[in-house]
Design a protein around this motif. Structure first.
Motif, mmCIF file in Angstrom:
data_model
loop_
_atom_site.group_PDB
_atom_site.id
_atom_site.type_symbol
_atom_site.label_atom_id
_atom_site.label_comp_id
_atom_site.label_asym_id
_atom_site.label_seq_id
_atom_site.Cartn_x
_atom_site.Cartn_y
_atom_site.Cartn_z
ATOM 1 N N LEU A 1 0.999 -1.274 0.074
ATOM 2 C CA LEU A 1 0.190 0.035 0.118
ATOM 3 C C LEU A 1 0.754 1.293 0.003
ATOM 4 O O LEU A 1 0.581 2.045 -0.707
ATOM 5 N N LEU A 2 2.099 1.274 0.984
ATOM 6 C CA LEU A 2 2.748 2.564 0.911
ATOM 7 C C LEU A 2 3.432 2.664 -0.233
ATOM 8 O O LEU A 2 3.980 3.905 -0.635
ATOM 9 N N ALA A 3 3.824 1.639 -1.173
ATOM 10 C CA ALA A 3 4.704 1.667 -2.432
ATOM 11 C C ALA A 3 3.770 2.021 -3.632
ATOM 12 O O ALA A 3 4.217 2.767 -4.346
ATOM 13 N N SER A 4 2.639 1.591 -3.620
ATOM 14 C CA SER A 4 1.665 1.798 -4.731
ATOM 15 C C SER A 4 0.809 2.888 -4.667
ATOM 16 O O SER A 4 0.348 3.487 -5.615
ATOM 17 N N ALA A 5 0.282 3.316 -3.562
ATOM 18 C CA ALA A 5 -0.839 4.299 -3.793
ATOM 19 C C ALA A 5 -0.135 5.656 -4.143
ATOM 20 O O ALA A 5 -1.071 6.317 -5.028
ATOM 21 N N PRO A 6 0.932 6.336 -3.676
ATOM 22 C CA PRO A 6 1.269 7.294 -3.901
ATOM 23 C C PRO A 6 1.765 7.382 -5.444
ATOM 24 O O PRO A 6 1.597 8.590 -6.313
ATOM 25 N N LEU A 7 2.404 6.284 -5.948
ATOM 26 C CA LEU A 7 2.342 6.070 -7.562
ATOM 27 C C LEU A 7 1.629 6.020 -8.297
ATOM 28 O O LEU A 7 1.331 6.741 -9.303
ATOM 29 N N ALA A 8 0.484 5.621 -7.870
ATOM 30 C CA ALA A 8 -0.872 5.127 -8.790
ATOM 31 C C ALA A 8 -1.640 6.870 -8.622
ATOM 32 O O ALA A 8 -1.988 7.163 -9.676
ATOM 33 N N ALA A 9 -1.625 7.357 -7.631
ATOM 34 C CA ALA A 9 -2.170 8.560 -7.509
ATOM 35 C C ALA A 9 -1.212 9.652 -8.440
ATOM 36 O O ALA A 9 -1.864 10.559 -9.163
ATOM 37 N N HIS A 10 0.008 9.740 -8.463
ATOM 38 C CA HIS A 10 0.789 10.477 -9.427
ATOM 39 C C HIS A 10 0.329 10.133 -10.945
ATOM 40 O O HIS A 10 0.349 10.990 -11.637
ATOM 41 N N ALA A 11 0.519 8.916 -11.203
ATOM 42 C CA ALA A 11 0.344 8.499 -12.412
ATOM 43 C C ALA A 11 -1.061 8.933 -13.107
ATOM 44 O O ALA A 11 -1.098 9.422 -14.263
ATOM 45 N N ILE A 12 -2.226 8.820 -12.006
ATOM 46 C CA ILE A 12 -3.512 9.398 -12.380
ATOM 47 C C ILE A 12 -3.443 10.782 -12.592
ATOM 48 O O ILE A 12 -3.919 11.339 -13.473
ATOM 49 N N ALA A 13 -3.102 11.596 -11.866
ATOM 50 C CA ALA A 13 -3.088 13.068 -11.895
ATOM 51 C C ALA A 13 -2.245 13.344 -13.010
ATOM 52 O O ALA A 13 -2.944 14.085 -13.769
ATOM 53 N N ARG A 14 -1.310 12.784 -13.350
ATOM 54 C CA ARG A 14 -0.525 13.165 -14.653
ATOM 55 C C ARG A 14 -1.244 13.104 -15.982
ATOM 56 O O ARG A 14 -1.298 13.934 -16.764
ATOM 57 N N ALA A 15 -2.072 11.786 -15.846
ATOM 58 C CA ALA A 15 -2.779 11.434 -17.106
ATOM 59 C C ALA A 15 -3.890 12.537 -17.132
ATOM 60 O O ALA A 15 -4.319 12.782 -18.306
ATOM 61 N N ALA A 16 -4.575 12.877 -16.126
ATOM 62 C CA ALA A 16 -5.571 13.855 -16.100
ATOM 63 C C ALA A 16 -5.374 15.091 -16.586
ATOM 64 O O ALA A 16 -5.763 15.931 -17.360
ATOM 65 N N HIS A 17 -3.867 15.447 -16.087
ATOM 66 C CA HIS A 17 -3.409 16.616 -16.586
ATOM 67 C C HIS A 17 -3.347 16.880 -18.085
ATOM 68 O O HIS A 17 -3.501 17.638 -18.738
ATOM 69 N N ARG A 18 -2.517 15.560 -18.656
ATOM 70 C CA ARG A 18 -2.307 15.578 -20.047
ATOM 71 C C ARG A 18 -3.616 15.489 -20.829
ATOM 72 O O ARG A 18 -3.679 15.583 -22.102
ATOM 73 N N ALA A 19 -4.695 14.974 -20.156
ATOM 74 C CA ALA A 19 -6.056 14.809 -20.877
ATOM 75 C C ALA A 19 -6.738 16.068 -20.852
ATOM 76 O O ALA A 19 -7.634 16.360 -21.660
ATOM 77 N N GLY A 20 -5.987 17.225 -20.148
ATOM 78 C CA GLY A 20 -6.741 18.646 -20.395
ATOM 79 C C GLY A 20 -7.553 18.581 -19.331
ATOM 80 O O GLY A 20 -8.335 19.967 -19.218
ATOM 81 N N ILE A 21 -7.822 17.836 -18.249
ATOM 82 C CA ILE A 21 -8.446 18.413 -17.271
ATOM 83 C C ILE A 21 -7.931 19.512 -16.347
ATOM 84 O O ILE A 21 -6.679 19.157 -15.855
ATOM 85 N N LYS A 22 -8.560 20.580 -16.115
ATOM 86 C CA LYS A 22 -7.836 21.596 -15.390
ATOM 87 C C LYS A 22 -8.262 21.624 -14.098
ATOM 88 O O LYS A 22 -9.219 21.409 -13.499
ATOM 89 N N PRO A 23 -7.055 21.830 -13.200
ATOM 90 C CA PRO A 23 -7.349 22.121 -11.733
ATOM 91 C C PRO A 23 -7.862 23.214 -11.499
ATOM 92 O O PRO A 23 -7.763 24.304 -12.227
#
Length: 113
Positions: free
Chosen positions: A74-96
């Motif tokens: 959990l400690l290894a995968s959760a931050p990595l998954a959140a970062h990857a999903i956030a980066r993909a959302a940003h590249r898809a054009g979802i504005k914060p």
């Protein structure tokens, strides 16, 4: 000693459930997907860590190794998954929803050739 472990495990279950509840409330209340993801990943992991600690204590150490393995995954995968999903959302054009600091990732991408 066994009675103390039971009380401590109960306290950890309660704390883990409350922190997980706060993360769920954060998912409902925060303004954009990035903030929601932050609440889900941080509070969800902390709540799960407390619950896994309660499992290790409640089982009198019989499941401590399995709980530790789950905790490490959990400690290894959760931050990595959140970062990857956030980066993909940003590249898809979802504005914060931007604060006073602006969007650093967009600035970095404009500066790169």
């Amino acid at each position: 000693m066994n009675n103390l472990l039971s009380w401590l495990a109960s306290a950890l279950v309660l704390a883990g459930a409350l922190i997980s509840l706060l993360g769920a409330i954060g998912i409902l209340r925060l303004p954009d997907s990035y903030s929601r993801m932050h609440a889900a990943s941080k509070a969800g992991v902390l709540g799960a860590v407390l619950l896994l600690g309660a499992v290790a204590l409640a089982s009198s150490g019989e499941l401590a190794l399995e709980a530790l393995a789950g905790l490490l995954v959990l400690l290894a995968s959760a931050p990595l998954a959140a970062h990857a999903i956030a980066r993909a959302a940003h590249r898809a054009g979802i504005k914060p929803v931007l604060g006073p600091l602006g969007d650093e990732l967009e600035r970095d991408q404009r500066e790169d050739p």
